[in-house]
Design a protein around this motif. Structure first.
Motif, short mmCIF file in Angstrom:
data_model
loop_
_atom_site.label_atom_id
_atom_site.label_comp_id
_atom_site.label_asym_id
_atom_site.label_seq_id
_atom_site.Cartn_x
_atom_site.Cartn_y
_atom_site.Cartn_z
N ALA A 20 -16.73 5.28 -30.40
CA ALA A 20 -16.94 4.42 -31.57
C ALA A 20 -18.34 3.81 -31.55
O ALA A 20 -18.97 3.68 -32.61
N LEU A 21 -18.82 3.46 -30.37
CA LEU A 21 -20.19 2.92 -30.25
C LEU A 21 -21.20 3.97 -30.69
O LEU A 21 -22.14 3.66 -31.43
N HIS A 22 -21.01 5.20 -30.24
CA HIS A 22 -21.90 6.28 -30.67
C HIS A 22 -21.91 6.40 -32.20
O HIS A 22 -22.97 6.52 -32.81
N LYS A 23 -20.73 6.38 -32.78
CA LYS A 23 -20.63 6.51 -34.24
C LYS A 23 -21.28 5.33 -34.96
O LYS A 23 -21.92 5.50 -36.00
N ALA A 24 -21.14 4.12 -34.40
CA ALA A 24 -21.75 2.94 -35.00
C ALA A 24 -23.28 3.05 -35.01
O ALA A 24 -23.93 2.50 -35.91
N TYR A 25 -23.83 3.76 -34.04
CA TYR A 25 -25.27 3.94 -33.97
C TYR A 25 -25.72 5.29 -34.55
O TYR A 25 -26.84 5.71 -34.36
N ASN A 26 -24.80 5.93 -35.27
CA ASN A 26 -25.08 7.22 -35.92
C ASN A 26 -25.55 8.27 -34.92
O ASN A 26 -26.46 9.05 -35.19
N CYS A 73 -32.72 -1.38 -31.19
CA CYS A 73 -31.40 -0.76 -31.35
C CYS A 73 -31.08 0.11 -30.13
O CYS A 73 -29.94 0.11 -29.65
N LYS A 133 -29.99 3.44 -36.98
CA LYS A 133 -29.01 2.35 -37.02
C LYS A 133 -29.38 1.29 -38.04
O LYS A 133 -28.64 1.03 -38.97
N CYS A 134 -30.53 0.64 -37.85
CA CYS A 134 -30.89 -0.51 -38.69
C CYS A 134 -31.72 -0.12 -39.91
O CYS A 134 -31.97 -0.94 -40.78
N ASP A 156 -13.73 3.66 -27.10
CA ASP A 156 -14.68 2.60 -27.46
C ASP A 156 -16.12 3.12 -27.41
O ASP A 156 -16.95 2.79 -28.26
#
Length: 97
Positions: A73-79, A26, A6-7, A70
């Motif tokens: 989308a959270l999963h995708k945001a954290y790859n 993360c 993520k980061c 949602d």
């Protein structure tokens, strides 16, 4: 050298969670947000099962679809890859509406 998905922090002594590939901070943030969304999904599923009113059922099914999307989308945001179980759940309740 370990690197967070993520980061993108990296370092020799950076601790990475084995199952997610995220650094500890993360992973904690993902778990917190994911838990909240999962609770909302479970509440809506319970409402669908308990209520007799068709409008309430429809509203709860739409809530499951929304919170499920949602969570994806959270999963995708954290790859991360969402589970097939989650994707199937969303699809099932989407077909019901």
């Amino acid at each position: 050298m370990p690197e967070c998905k993520k980061c993108h922090k990296k370092g020799l002594f950076l601790k990475i969670e084995g199952d997610t590939g995220l650094c500890l901070s993360c992973n904690e943030a993902f778990a917190k947000e994911g838990k909240e969304l999962t609770q909302k999904i479970m509440e809506a599923k319970n409402k669908v099962a308990e209520t007799k009113d068709s409008e309430e059922k429809k509203s709860a099914r739409k809530a499951i679809e929304k919170y499920g999307n949602d969570l994806v989308a959270l999963h995708k945001a954290y790859n991360l890859q969402p589970s097939q179980e989650l994707l199937d759940l969303i699809e099932t309740y989407k077909k019901m509406t």
